[in-house]
Write a protein that holds these residues in place. Structure first.
Motif, PDB file in Angstrom:
ATOM      1  N   ASP A  29      33.987  37.865  32.406  1.00 33.58           N
ATOM      2  CA  ASP A  29      34.536  36.575  32.820  1.00 33.58           C
ATOM      3  C   ASP A  29      33.381  35.684  33.247  1.00 33.58           C
ATOM      4  O   ASP A  29      32.965  35.708  34.403  1.00 33.58           O
ATOM      5  CB  ASP A  29      35.532  36.787  33.962  1.00 33.58           C
ATOM      6  CG  ASP A  29      36.326  35.546  34.287  1.00 33.58           C
ATOM      7  OD1 ASP A  29      36.558  34.728  33.377  1.00 33.58           O
ATOM      8  OD2 ASP A  29      36.720  35.395  35.460  1.00 33.58           O
ATOM      9  N   GLY A  30      32.838  34.929  32.300  1.00 31.29           N
ATOM     10  CA  GLY A  30      31.652  34.137  32.570  1.00 31.29           C
ATOM     11  C   GLY A  30      30.486  35.056  32.875  1.00 31.29           C
ATOM     12  O   GLY A  30      30.176  35.967  32.111  1.00 31.29           O
ATOM     13  N   GLY A  99      40.375  33.075  39.444  1.00 29.57           N
ATOM     14  CA  GLY A  99      40.190  32.390  38.168  1.00 29.57           C
ATOM     15  C   GLY A  99      41.348  32.704  37.238  1.00 29.57           C
ATOM     16  O   GLY A  99      42.512  32.540  37.595  1.00 29.57           O
ATOM     17  N   SER A 100      41.031  33.218  36.056  1.00 27.39           N
ATOM     18  CA  SER A 100      42.070  33.545  35.069  1.00 27.39           C
ATOM     19  C   SER A 100      42.570  34.984  35.190  1.00 27.39           C
ATOM     20  O   SER A 100      43.313  35.466  34.345  1.00 27.39           O
ATOM     21  CB  SER A 100      41.531  33.315  33.657  1.00 27.39           C
ATOM     22  OG  SER A 100      40.449  34.203  33.414  1.00 27.39           O
ATOM     23  N   VAL A 119      44.882  39.571  32.453  1.00 24.94           N
ATOM     24  CA  VAL A 119      43.730  38.765  32.041  1.00 24.94           C
ATOM     25  C   VAL A 119      44.207  37.613  31.163  1.00 24.94           C
ATOM     26  O   VAL A 119      44.814  37.837  30.110  1.00 24.94           O
ATOM     27  CB  VAL A 119      42.708  39.630  31.260  1.00 24.94           C
ATOM     28  CG1 VAL A 119      41.479  38.798  30.902  1.00 24.94           C
ATOM     29  CG2 VAL A 119      42.308  40.868  32.066  1.00 24.94           C
ATOM     30  N   ASP A 120      43.942  36.393  31.602  1.00 29.85           N
ATOM     31  CA  ASP A 120      44.265  35.187  30.831  1.00 29.85           C
ATOM     32  C   ASP A 120      45.737  35.080  30.452  1.00 29.85           C
ATOM     33  O   ASP A 120      46.088  34.389  29.490  1.00 29.85           O
ATOM     34  CB  ASP A 120      43.421  35.108  29.557  1.00 29.85           C
ATOM     35  CG  ASP A 120      41.946  34.905  29.839  1.00 29.85           C
ATOM     36  OD1 ASP A 120      41.621  34.356  30.901  1.00 29.85           O
ATOM     37  OD2 ASP A 120      41.121  35.300  28.995  1.00 29.85           O
ATOM     38  N   GLU A 155      57.956  39.623  34.898  1.00 27.29           N
ATOM     39  CA  GLU A 155      57.347  38.418  35.464  1.00 27.29           C
ATOM     40  C   GLU A 155      55.997  38.066  34.823  1.00 27.29           C
ATOM     41  O   GLU A 155      55.570  36.928  34.869  1.00 27.29           O
ATOM     42  CB  GLU A 155      57.100  38.600  36.971  1.00 27.29           C
ATOM     43  CG  GLU A 155      58.318  38.612  37.822  1.00 27.29           C
ATOM     44  CD  GLU A 155      57.981  38.906  39.284  1.00 27.29           C
ATOM     45  OE1 GLU A 155      56.773  38.882  39.654  1.00 27.29           O
ATOM     46  OE2 GLU A 155      58.911  39.164  40.057  1.00 27.29           O
ATOM     47  N   LEU A 156      55.332  39.066  34.274  1.00 19.87           N
ATOM     48  CA  LEU A 156      53.989  38.839  33.725  1.00 19.87           C
ATOM     49  C   LEU A 156      54.039  37.939  32.501  1.00 19.87           C
ATOM     50  O   LEU A 156      54.959  38.032  31.687  1.00 19.87           O
ATOM     51  CB  LEU A 156      53.332  40.167  33.342  1.00 19.87           C
ATOM     52  CG  LEU A 156      53.108  41.180  34.460  1.00 19.87           C
ATOM     53  CD1 LEU A 156      52.529  42.471  33.882  1.00 19.87           C
ATOM     54  CD2 LEU A 156      52.204  40.616  35.543  1.00 19.87           C
ATOM     55  N   LYS A 157      53.034  37.094  32.342  1.00 23.17           N
ATOM     56  CA  LYS A 157      52.910  36.269  31.142  1.00 23.17           C
ATOM     57  C   LYS A 157      52.422  37.097  29.960  1.00 23.17           C
ATOM     58  O   LYS A 157      52.721  36.783  28.816  1.00 23.17           O
ATOM     59  CB  LYS A 157      51.933  35.120  31.399  1.00 23.17           C
ATOM     60  CG  LYS A 157      52.413  34.118  32.415  1.00 23.17           C
ATOM     61  CD  LYS A 157      51.358  33.053  32.665  1.00 23.17           C
ATOM     62  CE  LYS A 157      51.805  32.102  33.758  1.00 23.17           C
ATOM     63  NZ  LYS A 157      50.748  31.136  34.107  1.00 23.17           N
TER      64      LYS A 157
END
Length: 198
Positions: A29-30, A99-100, A119-120, A155-157
């Motif tokens: 992540d970056g 962050g994401s 993650v994301d 609930e998770l995307k």
């Protein structure tokens, strides 16, 4: 170490049997490197060096055994996992967003204090949380924990779950939820446990 790439940000090192060591998630992540679990075999981590942000899924040795041999920048654990390991960490009792990344408690019949890492909003590491325990030689889910786990997964995307010890690691979230709902439907009124015969 053979790192298997899922996306340009997410990869993992496969679990091993001898010694028993869980899959290790790697998130770039970056400038930051995150590990989801650290396994129980330092050979799995060859080629990685430095300080890591680490999320431990739960306290079982195959997931946390290498923790004292790694450079830790920040460690995220549940209260139950904190009791079993020496390094102090951030206790996760509710959803945390960095962050994401989304670190979340995940109720599980397998181990108290399980954590997941989304993650994301695309993939979610869930460790061994989908598995049950064995009671009197039978696979056993706690009905209340299973219901809470299903609700949290909904609930998770993320549309894919990364399940430790599962061949290929990746499972479709909808398929997992359907399987868990089938198991939940087998509960017997008045019994806290769902015992599976096969």
């Amino acid at each position: 170490m053979k790192e298997i790439v899922i996306t340009d940000k997410i990869s993992y090192v496969e679990c091993t049997e001898d010694p028993l060591s869980a899959d290790i998630g790697i998130i770039r992540d970056g400038e930051e490197i995150w590990l989801y679990d650290v396994g129980n075999d330092m050979r799995s981590l060859e080629g990685l060096s430095g300080q890591y942000n680490i999320v431990l899924s739960h306290f079982h040795q195959d997931h946390v055994g290498s923790i004292k041999k790694l450079g830790i920048k920040r460690l995220y654990v549940s209260k139950e996992t904190q009791k079993h390991i020496a390094p102090a960490g951030v206790i996760v009792e509710e959803d945390i967003y960095v962050g994401s990344l989304h670190i979340f408690p995940l109720r599980s019949s397998h181990a108290k204090g399980s954590l997941g890492l989304e993650v994301d909003g695309t993939y979610a590491f869930v460790g061994d949380a989908l598995y049950c325990k064995v009671k009197d030689g039978k696979h056993c889910y706690n009905a209340q924990l299973l219901r809470e786990e299903i609700d949290k997964l909904k609930e998770l995307k993320a549309t894919c779950l990364l399940v430790s010890h599962h061949p290929g690691l990746i499972r479709k979230k909808d398929e997992v939820i359907a399987e868990l709902e089938e198991i939940y439907a087998k509960r017997i009124q008045g019994s806290p446990d769902i015992l599976l015969t096969s």
